[in-house]
Design a protein around this motif. Sequence first.
Motif, PDB file in Angstrom:
ATOM      1  N   GLU A  92       8.257   6.380  29.826  1.00 37.99           N
ATOM      2  CA  GLU A  92       8.690   5.124  29.204  1.00 37.99           C
ATOM      3  C   GLU A  92       8.916   4.028  30.243  1.00 37.99           C
ATOM      4  O   GLU A  92       8.869   2.852  29.913  1.00 37.99           O
ATOM      5  CB  GLU A  92       9.993   5.326  28.431  1.00 37.99           C
ATOM      6  N   HIS A  93       9.210   4.429  31.481  1.00 37.48           N
ATOM      7  CA  HIS A  93       9.569   3.481  32.536  1.00 37.48           C
ATOM      8  C   HIS A  93       8.897   3.873  33.838  1.00 37.48           C
ATOM      9  O   HIS A  93       8.422   4.989  33.999  1.00 37.48           O
ATOM     10  CB  HIS A  93      11.088   3.477  32.745  1.00 37.48           C
ATOM     11  N   GLY A  94       8.917   2.911  34.761  1.00 35.48           N
ATOM     12  CA  GLY A  94       8.443   3.181  36.107  1.00 35.48           C
ATOM     13  C   GLY A  94       6.981   2.848  36.308  1.00 35.48           C
ATOM     14  O   GLY A  94       6.280   2.387  35.405  1.00 35.48           O
ATOM     15  N   VAL A  95       6.524   3.094  37.514  1.00 38.66           N
ATOM     16  CA  VAL A  95       5.140   2.827  37.892  1.00 38.66           C
ATOM     17  C   VAL A  95       4.323   4.104  37.690  1.00 38.66           C
ATOM     18  O   VAL A  95       4.721   5.173  38.136  1.00 38.66           O
ATOM     19  CB  VAL A  95       5.043   2.344  39.356  1.00 38.66           C
ATOM     20  N   VAL A  96       3.205   3.963  37.006  1.00 42.55           N
ATOM     21  CA  VAL A  96       2.317   5.086  36.726  1.00 42.55           C
ATOM     22  C   VAL A  96       0.945   4.748  37.293  1.00 42.55           C
ATOM     23  O   VAL A  96       0.434   3.654  37.073  1.00 42.55           O
ATOM     24  CB  VAL A  96       2.206   5.356  35.212  1.00 42.55           C
ATOM     25  N   GLU A  97       0.362   5.705  38.001  1.00 46.17           N
ATOM     26  CA  GLU A  97      -0.979   5.510  38.538  1.00 46.17           C
ATOM     27  C   GLU A  97      -1.974   6.286  37.688  1.00 46.17           C
ATOM     28  O   GLU A  97      -1.809   7.483  37.452  1.00 46.17           O
ATOM     29  CB  GLU A  97      -1.061   5.972  39.991  1.00 46.17           C
ATOM     30  N   LEU A  98      -3.002   5.593  37.244  1.00 45.11           N
ATOM     31  CA  LEU A  98      -4.027   6.228  36.423  1.00 45.11           C
ATOM     32  C   LEU A  98      -4.995   7.014  37.294  1.00 45.11           C
ATOM     33  O   LEU A  98      -5.320   6.596  38.405  1.00 45.11           O
ATOM     34  CB  LEU A  98      -4.814   5.175  35.637  1.00 45.11           C
ATOM     35  N   PRO A  99      -5.469   8.152  36.793  1.00 45.33           N
ATOM     36  CA  PRO A  99      -6.487   8.904  37.528  1.00 45.33           C
ATOM     37  C   PRO A  99      -7.795   8.118  37.591  1.00 45.33           C
ATOM     38  O   PRO A  99      -8.059   7.251  36.742  1.00 45.33           O
ATOM     39  CB  PRO A  99      -6.647  10.192  36.715  1.00 45.33           C
ATOM     40  N   LEU A 100      -8.610   8.420  38.568  1.00 46.66           N
ATOM     41  CA  LEU A 100      -9.869   7.701  38.763  1.00 46.66           C
ATOM     42  C   LEU A 100     -10.801   7.781  37.553  1.00 46.66           C
ATOM     43  O   LEU A 100     -11.527   6.825  37.282  1.00 46.66           O
ATOM     44  CB  LEU A 100     -10.596   8.224  40.001  1.00 46.66           C
ATOM     45  N   HIS A 101     -10.808   8.879  36.829  1.00 48.52           N
ATOM     46  CA  HIS A 101     -11.718   8.979  35.687  1.00 48.52           C
ATOM     47  C   HIS A 101     -11.288   8.074  34.527  1.00 48.52           C
ATOM     48  O   HIS A 101     -12.070   7.833  33.623  1.00 48.52           O
ATOM     49  CB  HIS A 101     -11.886  10.437  35.220  1.00 48.52           C
ATOM     50  N   VAL A 102     -10.060   7.570  34.565  1.00 47.08           N
ATOM     51  CA  VAL A 102      -9.586   6.643  33.527  1.00 47.08           C
ATOM     52  C   VAL A 102      -9.747   5.198  33.995  1.00 47.08           C
ATOM     53  O   VAL A 102     -10.166   4.328  33.240  1.00 47.08           O
ATOM     54  CB  VAL A 102      -8.121   6.930  33.145  1.00 47.08           C
ATOM     55  N   SER A 103      -9.418   4.944  35.237  1.00 41.57           N
ATOM     56  CA  SER A 103      -9.523   3.593  35.792  1.00 41.57           C
ATOM     57  C   SER A 103     -10.240   3.679  37.131  1.00 41.57           C
ATOM     58  O   SER A 103      -9.619   3.916  38.167  1.00 41.57           O
ATOM     59  CB  SER A 103      -8.129   2.993  35.972  1.00 41.57           C
ATOM     60  N   TRP A 104     -11.546   3.509  37.102  1.00 48.13           N
ATOM     61  CA  TRP A 104     -12.368   3.699  38.294  1.00 48.13           C
ATOM     62  C   TRP A 104     -12.544   2.430  39.110  1.00 48.13           C
ATOM     63  O   TRP A 104     -13.064   2.471  40.205  1.00 48.13           O
ATOM     64  CB  TRP A 104     -13.724   4.280  37.920  1.00 48.13           C
ATOM     65  N   SER A 105     -12.109   1.295  38.568  1.00 50.57           N
ATOM     66  CA  SER A 105     -12.157   0.056  39.346  1.00 50.57           C
ATOM     67  C   SER A 105     -10.992  -0.829  38.926  1.00 50.57           C
ATOM     68  O   SER A 105     -10.476  -0.705  37.830  1.00 50.57           O
ATOM     69  CB  SER A 105     -13.482  -0.677  39.127  1.00 50.57           C
ATOM     70  N   LEU A 137      -7.229  -2.421  38.785  1.00 47.01           N
ATOM     71  CA  LEU A 137      -5.844  -1.963  38.785  1.00 47.01           C
ATOM     72  C   LEU A 137      -5.734  -0.502  38.380  1.00 47.01           C
ATOM     73  O   LEU A 137      -6.300  -0.078  37.373  1.00 47.01           O
ATOM     74  CB  LEU A 137      -5.029  -2.836  37.815  1.00 47.01           C
ATOM     75  N   ARG A 138      -4.988   0.266  39.171  1.00 47.40           N
ATOM     76  CA  ARG A 138      -4.765   1.687  38.832  1.00 47.40           C
ATOM     77  C   ARG A 138      -3.288   2.006  38.681  1.00 47.40           C
ATOM     78  O   ARG A 138      -2.940   2.966  38.022  1.00 47.40           O
ATOM     79  CB  ARG A 138      -5.379   2.594  39.893  1.00 47.40           C
ATOM     80  N   ALA A 139      -2.411   1.234  39.308  1.00 52.92           N
ATOM     81  CA  ALA A 139      -0.969   1.461  39.216  1.00 52.92           C
ATOM     82  C   ALA A 139      -0.354   0.407  38.292  1.00 52.92           C
ATOM     83  O   ALA A 139      -0.580  -0.791  38.468  1.00 52.92           O
ATOM     84  CB  ALA A 139      -0.328   1.402  40.589  1.00 52.92           C
ATOM     85  N   TYR A 140       0.393   0.870  37.301  1.00 50.79           N
ATOM     86  CA  TYR A 140       0.964  -0.003  36.286  1.00 50.79           C
ATOM     87  C   TYR A 140       2.471   0.177  36.211  1.00 50.79           C
ATOM     88  O   TYR A 140       2.955   1.309  36.135  1.00 50.79           O
ATOM     89  CB  TYR A 140       0.379   0.328  34.912  1.00 50.79           C
ATOM     90  N   ASP A 141       3.211  -0.928  36.195  1.00 48.64           N
ATOM     91  CA  ASP A 141       4.660  -0.902  36.045  1.00 48.64           C
ATOM     92  C   ASP A 141       4.975  -0.997  34.554  1.00 48.64           C
ATOM     93  O   ASP A 141       4.833  -2.055  33.944  1.00 48.64           O
ATOM     94  CB  ASP A 141       5.293  -2.060  36.806  1.00 48.64           C
ATOM     95  N   LEU A 142       5.392   0.109  33.970  1.00 48.16           N
ATOM     96  CA  LEU A 142       5.643   0.156  32.529  1.00 48.16           C
ATOM     97  C   LEU A 142       6.849  -0.666  32.099  1.00 48.16           C
ATOM     98  O   LEU A 142       7.043  -0.903  30.909  1.00 48.16           O
ATOM     99  CB  LEU A 142       5.806   1.612  32.071  1.00 48.16           C
TER     100      LEU A 142
END
Length: 120
Positions: free
Chosen positions: A35-48, A50-55
């Motif tokens: 629900e909170h915090g910074v989450v980094e998506l795996p490469l197969h989901v976000s290959w180019s 932004l990969r780290a998202y602050d929820l």
Amino acid sequence: MVLSSTGPAPSAAEVLHARYAGRLPVSLEKLAGPEHGVVELPLHVSWSGLRAYDLDRPGVRMGFYRTVLAEGQHEDLVTLLNRDLLLAQWPILRTLISKHVWQVWEEAFPELATAASVAA
């Protein structure tokens, strides 16, 4: 001349519908993502891009959900998405994702369609 008995090829819409439907969780309760915090998506989901998202930032969180819904596989959906956040964001989120994605989710989970209609 031999004719195929398999019928016509499926339309692009049918292929997309089947692709997204095959990834769905059994229920929204299975969505156990953060629900909170910074989450980094795996490469197969976000290959180019932004990969780290602050929820904790609503606009960034919306982009995260949009990406995961469009590109995530079944396991990504259940580990990255959170049921309560999905329901809360759905009325706006559904306008940011493809028609194929939101239709599949609303067909499988009527509570999403209800959330969208209540907010309208």
